[in-house]
Design a protein around this motif. Sequence first.
Motif, PDB file in Angstrom:
ATOM      1  N   GLN A 133       1.174   8.855  -8.727  1.00  0.00           N
ATOM      2  CA  GLN A 133       1.009   8.767  -7.277  1.00  0.00           C
ATOM      3  C   GLN A 133      -0.472   8.791  -6.861  1.00  0.00           C
ATOM      4  N   ILE A 134      -0.709   8.416  -5.611  1.00  0.00           N
ATOM      5  CA  ILE A 134      -2.044   8.550  -5.017  1.00  0.00           C
ATOM      6  C   ILE A 134      -2.147   9.950  -4.433  1.00  0.00           C
ATOM      7  N   HIS A 135      -3.288  10.598  -4.641  1.00  0.00           N
ATOM      8  CA  HIS A 135      -3.454  11.988  -4.223  1.00  0.00           C
ATOM      9  C   HIS A 135      -4.294  12.146  -2.960  1.00  0.00           C
ATOM     10  N   CYS A 136      -4.965  11.069  -2.553  1.00  0.00           N
ATOM     11  CA  CYS A 136      -5.715  11.088  -1.289  1.00  0.00           C
ATOM     12  C   CYS A 136      -5.911   9.649  -0.818  1.00  0.00           C
ATOM     13  N   LEU A 137      -5.599   9.408   0.452  1.00  0.00           N
ATOM     14  CA  LEU A 137      -5.748   8.081   1.042  1.00  0.00           C
ATOM     15  C   LEU A 137      -7.063   8.036   1.823  1.00  0.00           C
ATOM     16  N   VAL A 138      -7.888   7.036   1.520  1.00  0.00           N
ATOM     17  CA  VAL A 138      -9.188   6.908   2.181  1.00  0.00           C
ATOM     18  C   VAL A 138      -9.222   5.630   3.019  1.00  0.00           C
ATOM     19  N   SER A 139      -9.236   5.809   4.339  1.00  0.00           N
ATOM     20  CA  SER A 139      -9.417   4.671   5.245  1.00  0.00           C
ATOM     21  C   SER A 139     -10.896   4.318   5.268  1.00  0.00           C
ATOM     22  N   VAL A 140     -11.198   3.026   5.262  1.00  0.00           N
ATOM     23  CA  VAL A 140     -12.597   2.580   5.294  1.00  0.00           C
ATOM     24  C   VAL A 140     -12.796   1.667   6.497  1.00  0.00           C
ATOM     25  N   ILE A 141     -13.705   2.065   7.377  1.00  0.00           N
ATOM     26  CA  ILE A 141     -13.973   1.323   8.614  1.00  0.00           C
ATOM     27  C   ILE A 141     -15.479   1.075   8.729  1.00  0.00           C
TER      28      ILE A 141
ATOM     29  N   ILE B  16       0.836  -1.201   0.000  1.00  0.00           N
ATOM     30  CA  ILE B  16       0.000   0.000   0.000  1.00  0.00           C
ATOM     31  C   ILE B  16       0.870   1.251   0.000  1.00  0.00           C
ATOM     32  N   ILE B  17       1.945   1.226   0.766  1.00  0.00           N
ATOM     33  CA  ILE B  17       2.857   2.377   0.810  1.00  0.00           C
ATOM     34  C   ILE B  17       3.524   2.577  -0.549  1.00  0.00           C
ATOM     35  N   SER B  18       3.898   1.474  -1.208  1.00  0.00           N
ATOM     36  CA  SER B  18       4.468   1.579  -2.562  1.00  0.00           C
ATOM     37  C   SER B  18       3.446   2.145  -3.536  1.00  0.00           C
ATOM     38  N   ALA B  19       2.185   1.747  -3.375  1.00  0.00           N
ATOM     39  CA  ALA B  19       1.117   2.268  -4.237  1.00  0.00           C
ATOM     40  C   ALA B  19       0.935   3.766  -4.021  1.00  0.00           C
TER      41      ALA B  19
ATOM     42  N   MET C 130     -14.727  -4.305  17.440  1.00  0.00           N
ATOM     43  CA  MET C 130     -14.196  -5.671  17.397  1.00  0.00           C
ATOM     44  C   MET C 130     -12.954  -5.815  16.535  1.00  0.00           C
ATOM     45  N   MET C 131     -12.511  -4.729  15.931  1.00  0.00           N
ATOM     46  CA  MET C 131     -11.357  -4.812  15.037  1.00  0.00           C
ATOM     47  C   MET C 131     -10.100  -5.218  15.790  1.00  0.00           C
ATOM     48  N   ASP C 132      -9.369  -6.149  15.199  1.00  0.00           N
ATOM     49  CA  ASP C 132      -8.147  -6.657  15.816  1.00  0.00           C
ATOM     50  C   ASP C 132      -7.095  -5.558  15.889  1.00  0.00           C
ATOM     51  N   GLU C 133      -6.355  -5.524  16.979  1.00  0.00           N
ATOM     52  CA  GLU C 133      -5.341  -4.486  17.186  1.00  0.00           C
ATOM     53  C   GLU C 133      -4.243  -4.554  16.132  1.00  0.00           C
ATOM     54  N   GLU C 134      -3.976  -5.752  15.589  1.00  0.00           N
ATOM     55  CA  GLU C 134      -2.953  -5.884  14.540  1.00  0.00           C
ATOM     56  C   GLU C 134      -3.375  -5.143  13.268  1.00  0.00           C
ATOM     57  N   VAL C 135      -4.667  -5.226  12.945  1.00  0.00           N
ATOM     58  CA  VAL C 135      -5.185  -4.524  11.769  1.00  0.00           C
ATOM     59  C   VAL C 135      -5.124  -3.017  12.000  1.00  0.00           C
ATOM     60  N   ILE C 136      -5.503  -2.581  13.201  1.00  0.00           N
ATOM     61  CA  ILE C 136      -5.431  -1.156  13.544  1.00  0.00           C
ATOM     62  C   ILE C 136      -3.997  -0.660  13.412  1.00  0.00           C
ATOM     63  N   GLN C 137      -3.042  -1.464  13.883  1.00  0.00           N
ATOM     64  CA  GLN C 137      -1.635  -1.071  13.823  1.00  0.00           C
ATOM     65  C   GLN C 137      -1.161  -0.952  12.382  1.00  0.00           C
TER      66      GLN C 137
ATOM     67  N   ILE D  97       0.347   2.690   7.746  1.00  0.00           N
ATOM     68  CA  ILE D  97       0.064   3.233   6.412  1.00  0.00           C
ATOM     69  C   ILE D  97      -0.229   4.729   6.503  1.00  0.00           C
ATOM     70  N   ARG D  98      -0.986   5.128   7.515  1.00  0.00           N
ATOM     71  CA  ARG D  98      -1.293   6.544   7.708  1.00  0.00           C
ATOM     72  C   ARG D  98      -0.024   7.345   7.992  1.00  0.00           C
ATOM     73  N   ALA D  99       0.870   6.776   8.784  1.00  0.00           N
ATOM     74  CA  ALA D  99       2.127   7.463   9.098  1.00  0.00           C
ATOM     75  C   ALA D  99       2.954   7.683   7.839  1.00  0.00           C
ATOM     76  N   ALA D 100       2.993   6.664   6.958  1.00  0.00           N
ATOM     77  CA  ALA D 100       3.736   6.782   5.700  1.00  0.00           C
ATOM     78  C   ALA D 100       3.109   7.852   4.804  1.00  0.00           C
TER      79      ALA D 100
END
Length: 377
Positions: free
Chosen positions: A248-256, A212-215, A263-270, A275-278
Motif C-alpha cells: 500500500q501507499i503510506h502517504c499521499l503527496v499532492s503537488v501544486i 490512483i485510488i487503486s495504487a 489558473m488550474m482547471d476546476e475539473e483537475v481540482i475536482q 483522490i483525497r476523499a478516497a
Amino acid sequence: MDIHKMLAAMHLKPEFVTVLPDRLVKTGQDFILRCETNTERVNVTWMKKGQKLCCVEGKHKTEKNGTTVSLEIKNAEVGDEGNYTVTIQSSTGSDSCSAMVIIELEEWRTVQWMQAPMISTLKSFKISGENVRELRFLLYGPVGAGKSSIINTIKSIFEGHQFINCLTASAVTGESFTKKFEKYNVGNVPFTFYDVMGLEKDKLKGVHTEDIISALKGHVPNDYTFKECAPIDEDNRYYILKPTLNDQIHCLVSVIPADKISMMDEEVIQKMKEIRAAASKLGIPQVLFMTRVDQVCTMTQQDVAKIYQSKKIKDKMMECSNRLGVPLNCIFPVKNYSEEIKSDEKLSCLMLEAFTQIVHSANDFVKKNSNEKKRVE
C-alpha cells in the motif's frame, strides 16, 4: 535663472532622471520611495496597484522638493505591499516609473537550515511497522506540477550529485513523460517514491482517478503502464488482488505549482478532491507540496531562506488550502533543483524539512495499521 533658461524649462518634456527602486521592507519599518525629475514644473500623482493612492494622515506623506519627488510610508504593514507608480505631468507631456514594495513578515514557520543533521536523522530512521520494508509515498497532481522534479531533488540530496534520470513534463508540449507506475528508491534509506502521469481536465486524458485510488490500496504493481482507455481492475492480469501493508501507499503527496494554482482547471481540482476523499477513507495521511515558489515571489527567488517571511507565499498557501481543502499545516512550499548544477544547502534544507514531515506521517500510518493487524490476529 535667466529668461532663456526659464523658457526652456517651461517647454521641457518631463522625464525621470532616476527611477524608483524596488524595496524589501520589514514590518514596522518606515521607508521612503524617492526619485529625481528633469524639471520642477510638474504635477505629481502616486498610485498603488493601478489605483490612485489614498493618503492617510500619519501613514503617508508625499513631497516635491525641487526636482525630487518622494512618498514616505510609516510603520510598514502587510497591506503596504504592492506595486507603486509615480506619474509626473505638465502641459508638455508626462512620464511614469514604478517600484515593487515587498513586506518581509515576521518568520511564521521555522526551518533547520543545516542539512547534515537532517540527512543523518533520516538515514538512521527505523520503520515502526513489522514486515514493512519501506515507506511508500505517492506523488500526484496536474501535468507539469513538478512531481518528477521533487523525486530528482530528493535523490540528488541523498546521493550527493545531481540526479536527472526521472524525466519531467515538457514545458513546451505540456505532456507528461510519466506513463508507468514508476518506483524510485532514495539512496540507502527505506523510502520509496511512486510517480504517476499527471492529471488532466479531459476524462480520457492523463491518469484516471480510479488508477490512483487503486495504487493507494496497493492493487497496482511496479512498472504498470497506465491505459487512458480504461483504469486497472480485478480482470487485469497485473492487478494485485490481496495487497499487504507493504504494497500500500503510506502517504499521499499532492503537488501544486504556486504560479499555476489560480489558473488550474476546476475539473483537475475536482479529481484531486476525489483522490483525497478516497485517501481519507483509507486513513492515509496527506500532505501538499507547493512547488515553483521562486516563480511567484522575488524575495524567495533571491533568498529561499526567507520563504516563511513572504506574504506572497503565505497567500499562495492559503489559496491552495481554500481550493483543495488541505489544512495550512499540511502545506509545504518547496523549490526543486532546476537551473542549479551544484548543491544549494538552503534549497536542500527546505525540501528535507517537508520530506521529514511525510516520513513521520507515513510511519505513523504504518505503525497504527500494524498494531491493528496484530489485534485482529
